[in-house]
Design a protein around this motif. Structure first.
Motif, mmCIF file in Angstrom:
data_model
loop_
_atom_site.group_PDB
_atom_site.id
_atom_site.type_symbol
_atom_site.label_atom_id
_atom_site.label_comp_id
_atom_site.label_asym_id
_atom_site.label_seq_id
_atom_site.Cartn_x
_atom_site.Cartn_y
_atom_site.Cartn_z
ATOM 1 N N HIS B 93 4.013 -6.215 3.082
ATOM 2 C CA HIS B 93 3.210 -5.544 2.051
ATOM 3 C C HIS B 93 4.120 -5.087 0.911
ATOM 4 O O HIS B 93 3.860 -5.353 -0.264
ATOM 5 C CB HIS B 93 2.473 -4.350 2.654
ATOM 6 C CG HIS B 93 1.856 -3.449 1.630
ATOM 7 N ND1 HIS B 93 0.779 -3.839 0.868
ATOM 8 C CD2 HIS B 93 2.177 -2.202 1.213
ATOM 9 C CE1 HIS B 93 0.473 -2.855 0.030
ATOM 10 N NE2 HIS B 93 1.299 -1.856 0.221
ATOM 11 N N LEU B 95 7.154 -6.101 0.348
ATOM 12 C CA LEU B 95 7.852 -7.246 -0.230
ATOM 13 C C LEU B 95 7.003 -7.909 -1.322
ATOM 14 O O LEU B 95 7.489 -8.210 -2.414
ATOM 15 C CB LEU B 95 8.199 -8.259 0.861
ATOM 16 C CG LEU B 95 8.897 -9.538 0.361
ATOM 17 C CD1 LEU B 95 10.256 -9.191 -0.259
ATOM 18 C CD2 LEU B 95 9.079 -10.547 1.487
ATOM 19 N N CYS B 96 5.714 -8.099 -1.046
ATOM 20 C CA CYS B 96 4.893 -8.794 -2.045
ATOM 21 C C CYS B 96 4.732 -7.936 -3.298
ATOM 22 O O CYS B 96 4.582 -8.467 -4.396
ATOM 23 C CB CYS B 96 3.548 -9.251 -1.466
ATOM 24 S SG CYS B 96 2.309 -7.970 -1.272
ATOM 25 N N LEU B 97 4.805 -6.608 -3.146
ATOM 26 C CA LEU B 97 4.765 -5.760 -4.341
ATOM 27 C C LEU B 97 6.089 -5.860 -5.095
ATOM 28 O O LEU B 97 6.122 -6.027 -6.318
ATOM 29 C CB LEU B 97 4.494 -4.308 -3.958
ATOM 30 C CG LEU B 97 3.135 -4.017 -3.326
ATOM 31 C CD1 LEU B 97 3.005 -2.531 -3.021
ATOM 32 C CD2 LEU B 97 2.004 -4.466 -4.238
ATOM 33 N N GLN B 99 8.250 -8.190 -5.184
ATOM 34 C CA GLN B 99 8.477 -9.491 -5.832
ATOM 35 C C GLN B 99 7.824 -9.590 -7.203
ATOM 36 O O GLN B 99 8.346 -10.255 -8.091
ATOM 37 C CB GLN B 99 7.967 -10.607 -4.916
ATOM 38 C CG GLN B 99 8.915 -10.862 -3.749
ATOM 39 C CD GLN B 99 8.327 -11.790 -2.704
ATOM 40 O OE1 GLN B 99 7.132 -11.740 -2.428
ATOM 41 N NE2 GLN B 99 9.157 -12.631 -2.118
#
Ligand SMILES: Nc1ncnc2c1ncn2[C@@H]1O[C@H](COP(=O)(O)OP(=O)(O)OP(=O)(O)O)[C@@H](O)[C@H]1O
Ligand SMILES: [Mg+2]
Lengths: 298, 317
Positions: B93, B95-97, B99
């Motif tokens: 969660h 990580l996707c933010l 990135q």
């Protein structure tokens, strides 16, 4: 109180843009089990049903059907069912953000909505293409293995050189009805099968952007892909002449076979024109979805 | 710094935010107070660009959030801790933010450590407790080491330890020179945390001042009078522009007039008084007093009756 100094954070350079958004969307799509499972389900349904159908055809094909036998379409019959599964992934890729509320977190970290939409669309397109092509090629090759030895049943009675069979019993001969990937139009049709699946998923993606609701988007996608096709069966033929070719399944389906869909009495679009029409439906929905995605309150 | 100017949001018939103009300054915790439905969350969504204002504008350091090169380095927000995909692990969660803003993976591990979620980083957030979810949301807000932080009712449902942790975190963030904007519908919560208060009711600005000013202005609201002629005094208070209501064991609670005014009023009219004392109303009461005209839904039991343990019936009725 722990110190909040950010050790792992280098100074900012440039501007956050499409590249990061792509990586983020890729992380999102690969990190939930439901996508992984649904992708697997798409492959199993498409390839599984294709295989069953090819196996059935190889065990029994009537002699009258041999001249019109389409070794490509018959090998990829599972696509008709696979499209119903890939729409689930297409819809969920977008709608799960709304169902969970994640969209507000996503758009806070990247408020440039066009970038978010574009990245999500690109990643899903990639995933859908790989899945679609994997399904169509695998189905194709499995099918050809079956079609190399097809039991052709001849019920026509005492005409064959080998004499008539017993009453009611066919004369069975083994034919090679398979084709090769190098034969004319075959590669295009097999690729077309993958494209058809991918565009079906993209249609659902666009519908989800419009409706922001998983079940709604899936229902709408099945309506567009399937129900219109079923309804077309009930049209009087003078209507069907004008309407059938525009039905999404007929339009998009022309590409993934060697012979045209339909019974030949009703005009149909050519493979690439038909596919362009099919893709245009999806594109229209996606553009409308993108406009609303940018404009609406999240 | 967050600056709102004439900020307005209408949902169909409903005016959720009505011409709000305020500034939230760095280096302090600014409490954003209002009863349920006052428009706090709506205002915060507009600050983040999630909802478009019907009129007016709001900027962060002079720009809309979408214009920032790295939005997460400017603003971190926790609006709703449940607004995440529960099927994703805490690590993925974050990580996707990260990135989206080209923040390195190492930063993800760092904020997980900071909020104490390192041990469950690989677990799906679906199974997280309320407190863990809140910490994950805060981790997301802190990822970009932002200059501005916004929290919408961050302590809702937390245990005392969690409340204390968030309180200290907010103070810590403000002391580092960041802008901290935190909403609540409980004054008591803000009393201990905030330096500045912005109070709204029914979408309108009611008060914008420091906590100290708010206390000075609002805490000596009532005067308690013990008299042999409560009805007469209540009438006199009424005509003098104050309000009186019966308190416990025959006392009268007067608001709108100060101690001297009540004393003089009684003396001038020959009302005998046995006790005259200032009643230190709590900030909670002051807040309710301020917003009572703008509460969206009134319970069938009047709030005033619940609030003042001694109040029984409205005076003059
Ligand atoms: N998306 C929406 N559509 C319609 N009305 C809305 C919407 N969002 C909020 N409202 C209305 O706007 C008003 C303000 O709501 P908001 O959630 O901003 O209040 P709040 O101060 O955050 O309240 P609470 O303390 O309960 O969280 C409410 O009356 C609410 O019903
Ligand atoms: Mg709220």
């Amino acid at each position: 109180m722990t110190t909040l100094t950010a050790v792992g954070l280098p100074p900012a350079t440039g501007r956050a843009g499409f590249g990061g958004a792509l990586r983020s969307e890729w992380t999102k799509i690969r990190s939930v089990r439901s996508t992984v499972w649904t992708l697997l389900a798409t492959a199993i349904v498409t390839i599984g049903i294709s295989t069953l159908f090819a196996w059935g055809s190889s065990g029994h094909t009537d002699i009258q059907d041999v001249p019109t036998f389409d070794p490509v379409r018959s090998a990829m019959f599972g696509i008709v069912f696979g499209q119903l599964v890939i729409v689930v992934i297409g819809a969920m890729t977008m709608s799960s953000e709304y169902a969970t509320g994640m969209i507000r977190t996503s758009l806070t970290s990247m408020p440039r909505r066009g970038v978010v939409f574009g990245a999500k669309l690109s990643v899903f397109t990639g995933v859908a293409l790989v899945t679609g092509l994997f399904c169509s090629f695998t189905s194709f090759f499995i099918g050809q293995a079956f079609f190399a030895k097809v039991s052709v049943h001849d019920f026509r009675g005492p005409v064959g050189a080998k004499g008539p069979g017993p009453a009611g019993h066919p004369v069975i001969t083994i034919h090679d009805l398979s084709t090769t990937i190098g034969a004319p139009h075959v590669l295009q049709a097999v690729i077309g099968g993958g494209l058809y699946l991918a565009v079906s998923g993209l249609l659902a993606f666009g519908l989800a952007a419009l409706l922001r609701h998983t079940a709604g988007a899936i229902t709408a996608a099945i309506g567009v892909l399937f129900v219109t096709f079923i309804m077309a069966q009930f049209l009087p033929s003078d209507w069907a002449k004008h309407v059938d070719k525009w039905v999404p399944f007929f339009a998009g389906g022309q590409l993934w076979g060697l012979r045209k869909l339909g019974d030949g009495s009703i005009p149909m679009l050519s493979p690439w024109t038909g596919f362009a029409v099919f893709a245009a439906y999806a594109a229209a929905v996606i553009v409308a979805g993108a406009v609303l995605f940018k404009k609406r309150d999240a | 710094m967050i600056e709102a100017s004439g900020l307005t949001k209408r949902y169909g018939e409903r005016l959720a935010v009505d011409q709000l103009t305020f500034a939230v300054r760095p280096g302090q915790v600014t409490g954003f107070l209002g009863p349920n439905g006052a428009g706090k969350s709506t205002t915060m969504r507009m600050i983040l660009g999630l909802d478009a204002p019907t009129a007016g504008s709001v900027t962060i350091d002079g720009k809309p959030l979408a214009a920032m090169a790295h939005p997460m380095r400017e603003v971190g927000a926790l609006l709703d801790a449940k607004a995440i995909h529960g099927g994703r692990s805490a690590y993925n969660h974050l990580l996707c933010l990260a990135q989206t803003n080209d923040l390195p993976k190492s930063r993800v591990a760092e904020v997980l450590e900071l909020v104490g979620l390192s041990d469950v980083a690989r677990k799906r957030s679906k199974g997280f407790s309320l407190g863990m979810g809140q910490r994950l949301g805060i981790a997301g807000a802190l990822l970009g080491d932002p200059k501005v932080l916004m929290f919408d009712e961050p302590v809702n449902g937390l245990d005392p330890e969690g409340i204390l942790w968030i309180r200290n975190l907010m103070k810590g963030l403000a002391s580092e020179g960041r802008t901290v904007f935190v909403s609540s519908h409980l004054m008591s919560e803000m009393e201990n945390t905030a330096d500045h208060l912005i109070v709204i009711g029914q979408g309108r600005l009611i008060s914008d001042c420091t906590v100290q000013e708010f206390i000075d202005r609002n805490s000596a609201l009532q005067v308690r009078v013990r008299t042999t002629e409560p009805e007469k005094l209540a009438e006199l208070v009424d005509t003098a522009g104050g309000r009186a209501k019966p308190g416990a064991d025959g006392t009268l609670l007067v608001s709108g007039l100060d101690l001297t005014q009540v004393g003089d009023l009684a003396f001038d009219n020959g009302v005998r008084i046995h006790e005259l004392s200032p009643l230190q109303a709590s900030l909670e009461q002051a807040f309710m007093e301020l917003t009572k005209d703008s509460v969206e839904f009134h319970a069938t039991v009047p709030a005033a009756q619940l609030a003042s343990a001694d109040g029984k019936v409205e005076a003059g009725s």
